[in-house]
Design a protein around this motif. Structure first.
Motif, short mmCIF file in Angstrom:
data_model
loop_
_atom_site.label_atom_id
_atom_site.label_comp_id
_atom_site.label_asym_id
_atom_site.label_seq_id
_atom_site.Cartn_x
_atom_site.Cartn_y
_atom_site.Cartn_z
N ASN A 1 -10.46 21.04 32.29
CA ASN A 1 -11.82 21.39 32.46
C ASN A 1 -12.82 20.87 31.78
N PHE B 1 -6.17 20.94 21.86
CA PHE B 1 -5.88 22.18 22.55
C PHE B 1 -4.61 22.63 22.21
N GLN C 1 -5.34 23.69 31.70
CA GLN C 1 -6.38 24.09 32.34
C GLN C 1 -7.82 23.95 31.70
N ARG C 2 -7.66 24.51 30.53
CA ARG C 2 -8.89 24.35 29.62
C ARG C 2 -9.23 22.81 29.16
N HIS D 1 -2.64 27.62 30.82
CA HIS D 1 -3.82 27.88 30.52
C HIS D 1 -4.51 26.90 29.59
N ALA E 1 -11.82 25.15 20.36
CA ALA E 1 -12.42 26.36 20.69
C ALA E 1 -12.41 27.35 19.35
N ASP F 1 -7.65 23.67 17.49
CA ASP F 1 -8.06 24.01 18.62
C ASP F 1 -9.39 23.75 18.72
#
Length: 762
Positions: free
Chosen positions: A722, A703, A718-719, A715, A692, A690
């Motif tokens: 975005n 992701f 959507q990350r 979720h 993040a 990921d």
């Protein structure tokens, strides 16, 4: 682009042996050295009494670009000898690295022949990284003919050399069977062929199309003057192989692993069933080469006449098993899904062993069995065929998916030839399936073993010398609930168990050369990916609201959507699902993700089929529901070429599997610059990291989410959406080129398998 060069020091005179065709090695005399250029990356010169390989590696634009240290991992004579050579950074160019590799002539079986391979590894941010030329390595093969000098290598690509070598192996098999070569000559020539002896292979190239088998045999017999130390002979027994018989990832692994091993010096062969639905256009030089009488049935004297065909598939030697029986085992118009699948593939396993036992040369070192369809090989090899010339052969089992285990009525022990050992093999610790209800009385037929079910995969686990799964995480998961009832058996045999991550065949999956694509692209130039996206959306009847190069700020529909679009010049994100539509693959999460993506403004394309009629009907209804709009398309068929176009065109790939032993789609997506959104399980957890998470930036590539419910996938999507919208520069200029350069080829995994083979032999 990867750039490297290799030079062998020494004087001599260069000649070209094939001036009519563009040679693989162009020979150039320069400053008294024998030089050759291989695809503008490799230079070769020859000297005695030793070969000195000078390496020049340019790391700019490669996975090792920012490395603090780099080594050349060198090998010769089929990697029998290998060494890591530390390279030194050049002061005038910090991205240029040099070193030398000395090969004593005494290590070569013939002083006039040298074949060396190399890959490069380095430390980047404290982590080991590899550059293996997209999975194919750098290979140099040269000879020095007396009084002539350097002799050019054979073909423009290793793939074509592989095909020529494999064709030679099959021809030798036929010549020995026809008694035009002795078994001893055949064995010697097979060793020379799989060690890529240039003299033999070039001699065969000149006579390959000669129909006079006696003349061919005479030419080849003349090459039996010396013998190199043999490498391992590995035979894969599998139910699938890409591209001729493909249902899932098993087919890709069978072909890709065999190609990687042949490139590293192993003699690698494949045995498949001869289905009527094979893509025969992709089989070259197909011919019937032998007839067997395979014991099969309750009467120990009954046999089934069985034909063995040989052919070339993607340059690899393949044998096809065709039983001539009333059951028409492989003439069903499909690969799987028949009520007698257990019997069909148990017969296939026995016929494959019968063929190997009757061949006129040495038995293979390793039989590599894939999944339950080849699982009967394990008990048959150890209990029945040990005394038939296969005593030293070892069995390696790869479990591609524990959900499919292969169940067979115990009555078939007599068919398989295991009846004398039935009390042993049908114990709960061997093959008895304790999780299945007894067979219906009608199936017993008075047979003393007809009241029980056998678990073929369970037996293979017991009898295999080594066991692998297709990713390290999955190897741990199968010891728990993902063992699907066999976890306790696997725990008992965990000393034989290892997880080896599948690789990706970078010859087949290459966006720079893929013939299925309308435009090509690389990590340095991604403009072709945008063109692929526009073409696919046009094909699907969906709007493309991005901007193509040279369109003067207008999209493919003539609309002026450039910087005014909130999505940027590439338009809305296109999210793909390319999958079998089964519960394992997370059907409820696919549907939730599709709806969430469309609600967030993205476009979605789904390609796949549902084996379950109920699931298929639900997807057909959903396809009608979304098909009228401009946001989603669902294509319910198997379409290999379209899958290539989807991977190339899409911005993201959704893989929400409930469990995933390895998965290849996420590796393909990375190769094509398509960012994966996956559930962390099995091989997905081993390959997708990921963006993040706290880890080195160059390792991040997608992701991820962990839960099995709709909010988790919504979720994660959507990350990703975005990030696509708000971080356009980062997505296009950093993330996409980075994931395309990450190395998930077969080099490291193939080397691990070779180590496992060697362990099994000892």
């Amino acid at each position: 682009m990867v750039r490297s060069a290799v030079a062998l020091d020494g004087p001599g005179t260069a000649t070209e042996s094939n001036p009519d065709k563009q040679p693989a090695v162009q020979l150039i005399a320069q400053d008294g050295d024998l030089l050759s250029n291989l695809d503008d990356k490799v230079q070769v010169a020859v000297a005695q009494p030793s070969y000195t390989v000078r390496i020049l590696y340019r790391s700019r634009g490669t996975p090792l670009q920012d490395a603090s240290d780099i080594w050349a991992h060198m090998g010769h004579s089929g990697w029998q000898y290998k060494l890591d050579v530390k390279l030194e950074r050049q002061s005038e160019d910090p991205q240029a690295w040099q070193g030398s590799y000395l090969i004593p002539i005494k290590q070569l079986s013939a002083s006039w022949h040298l074949e060396t391979q190399m890959v490069f590894k380095g430390l980047v941010g404290g982590h080991e990284r590899w550059d293996n030329k997209g999975g194919s390595n750098w290979t140099v093969a040269v000879e020095v003919a007396p009084g002539v000098g350097l002799v050019q290598a054979l073909n423009p690509t290793y793939a074509s050399t592989r095909e020529l070598t494999s064709s030679l192996l099959l021809r030798l098999e036929a010549l020995v069977a026809a008694r035009l070569l002795t078994p001893e000559q055949g064995s010697v020539l097979r060793v020379l062929a799989w060690q890529h002896d240039m003299g033999l292979i070039k001699a065969y190239q000149e006579i390959r199309n000669n129909k006079d088998e006696r003349q061919v045999a005479g030419v080849l017999a003349g090459r039996c003057s010396w013998l190199r130390p043999p490498g391992l002979n590995v035979v894969h027994i599998a139910s699938e192989m890409a591209p001729v018989a493909k249902v899932g990832g098993l087919a890709d692994v069978t072909a890709s692993l065999a190609k990687a091993h042949q490139a590293s010096g192993l003699l690698t062969e494949i045995i498949l069933p001869k289905y009527d639905c094979i893509k025969y256009d992709d089989v070259k030089e197909l011919k019937k080469m032998a007839t067997l009488h395979v014991p099969w049935g309750p009467d120990p004297n009954r046999t089934i006449e069985t034909y063995v065909w040989s052919g070339l598939v993607d340059g690899l030697p393949v044998y096809f098993i065709e039983p001539n029986c009333s059951e028409r085992y492989f003439w069903r118009g499909k690969f799987y899904g028949e009520p007698d699948d257990g019997a069909r593939f148990s017969f296939f396993s026995r016929a494959a062993l019968e063929f190997l036992a009757q061949r006129q040369h040495e038995a293979p070192d390793i039989i590599h069995c894939h999944d339950w369809q080849a699982a009967a090989v394990g008990p048959l090899l150890k209990e029945t065929y040990r005394a038939s010339g296969l005593a030293r052969t070892r069995a390696v089992l790869t479990i591609h998916n524990m959900a499919f285990q292969g169940h067979l009525n115990g009555a078939f022990l007599q068919h398989m030839g295991l009846t004398p050992r039935a009390a042993h093999v049908t114990s709960p610790d061997i093959m008895l399936d304790g999780n299945a209800p007894p067979p219906a009385p009608a199936n017993n037929s008075g047979n003393p073993y007809g009241h029980m079910w056998l678990n073929l995969l369970k037996g293979a686990i017991v009898y295999a010398d080594r066991i692998t799964t297709v990713s390290p995480t999955y190897a741990n998961e199968v010891l728990g609930e993902e063992g699907k009832g066999l976890q306790h058996m696997l725990q008992r045999h965990r000393h034989k168990l290892a997880g080896v991550l599948n690789g990706l065949d970078y010859e087949t999956w290459n966006p720079a050369t893929d013939p299925c694509l309308p435009a090509h692209f690389t990590s340095e130039d991604l403009s072709g990916k945008r063109a692929c996206k526009a073409a696919l959306l046009r094909e699907l009847g969906l709007p493309f609201d991005g901007v193509l190069p040279g369109s003067n700020g207008h999209d493919s529909n003539g609309n002026g959507n450039d910087s005014g679009s909130p999505w940027g010049p590439n338009g809305r994100p296109l999210i793909a699902i390319v999958s079998r539509l089964t519960q394992q693959k997370g059907l409820h999460l696919m549907k939730a993700g599709l709806k969430a993506a469309v609600a967030a403004g993205a476009q979605v394309v789904v390609l796949g089929t549902a084996p379950d009629p109920k699931d298929q009907a639900e997807w057909e209804a959903l396809a009608k529901e979304v098909g009228a709009g401009g946001d989603a398309r669902i294509v319910l068929r198997h379409d290999e070429a379209m899958s290539h176009r989807i991977f190339a065109a899409s911005d993201m790939l959704l893989v929400p599997s409930m469990f995933e032993p390895c998965g290849l789609t996420q590796l393909i997506a990375l190769r094509y610059g398509t960012v994966p959104v996956v559930r962390e399980t099995g091989g997905l957890a081993d390959t997708v990291r990921d963006v993040a998470k706290a880890m080195p930036e160059h390792e991040k590539n997608g992701f991820t989410f962990t839960a099995k419910d709709a909010p988790a996938v919504e979720h994660a999507l959507q990350r990703a959406i975005n990030a696509y919208r708000d971080g356009r520069t980062w997505w296009q200029q950093e993330l996409m080129p980075r994931i395309m350069r990450q190395d998930f080829g077969w080099t490291q995994s193939a080397s691990t398998y070779q180590r496992i083979y060697n362990e099994a032999m000892h």
